[in-house]
Motif scaffolding. Structure first.
Motif, short mmCIF file in Angstrom:
data_model
loop_
_atom_site.label_atom_id
_atom_site.label_comp_id
_atom_site.label_asym_id
_atom_site.label_seq_id
_atom_site.Cartn_x
_atom_site.Cartn_y
_atom_site.Cartn_z
N THR A 175 -6.84 -1.34 -3.88
CA THR A 175 -6.47 -1.73 -2.52
C THR A 175 -7.13 -3.04 -2.11
O THR A 175 -6.53 -3.84 -1.38
N TYR A 200 -0.24 5.16 -0.46
CA TYR A 200 -1.25 5.23 0.60
C TYR A 200 -0.59 5.41 1.96
O TYR A 200 0.46 4.83 2.22
N HIS A 226 -9.39 3.44 -6.52
CA HIS A 226 -8.62 3.17 -5.30
C HIS A 226 -9.18 1.99 -4.51
O HIS A 226 -8.43 1.18 -3.97
N LEU A 237 0.83 -1.21 0.00
CA LEU A 237 0.00 0.00 0.00
C LEU A 237 0.86 1.26 0.00
O LEU A 237 0.59 2.21 -0.73
N ALA A 270 -6.06 2.28 5.02
CA ALA A 270 -5.26 2.90 3.97
C ALA A 270 -5.95 4.19 3.55
O ALA A 270 -7.15 4.19 3.31
N SER A 271 -5.19 5.27 3.49
CA SER A 271 -5.75 6.58 3.15
C SER A 271 -4.99 7.19 1.98
O SER A 271 -3.79 7.00 1.85
N ILE A 272 -5.73 7.91 1.17
CA ILE A 272 -5.13 8.64 0.05
C ILE A 272 -5.78 10.02 0.01
O ILE A 272 -6.99 10.14 0.11
#
Length: 109
Positions: free
Chosen positions: A90, A59, A86, A54, A71-73
């Motif tokens: 992921t 991410y 996304h 990731l 997980a962040s974007i």
């Protein structure tokens, strides 16, 4: 496990959720958001390799005490296409490393 995953259901749920949120708040469409996706470990979860994969794709990753992973974007457009890109990416990474998706959310602009 990824070949057993119901991709059509997941995609339809995301499309419905995005459409409903845009209907409730028209100014949301296309706005930049930070997208957070949650994943829960299964019996064969490999947290280290999922976290590494990731991060390789940009991410930010947080692992909770119980093993769940987020997980962040940042700075993506609030559109079905952007979110699904996304989410699908992921999810594929997570499924192949022993995790299952547990939904997504975002910080409103």
């Amino acid at each position: 496990m990824s070949n057993e995953w119901d991709w059509e259901l997941q995609q339809n749920q995301t499309a419905y959720t995005v459409a409903e949120l845009i209907k409730q708040n028209g100014g949301l469409e296309g706005a930049n958001i930070t997208l957070d996706m949650e994943f829960d470990p299964t019996g064969d979860a490999d947290t280290v390799t999922l976290e590494k994969a990731l991060r390789t794709f940009g991410y930010d990753v947080r692992v909770a005490t119980g093993g769940a992973l987020q997980a962040s974007i940042s700075d993506i457009a609030f559109t079905f296409e952007s979110i699904w890109t996304h989410e699908e990416r992921t999810t594929k990474m997570a499924l192949s490393r022993g995790f299952q998706p547990d939904g997504w959310g975002f910080w409103e602009p």
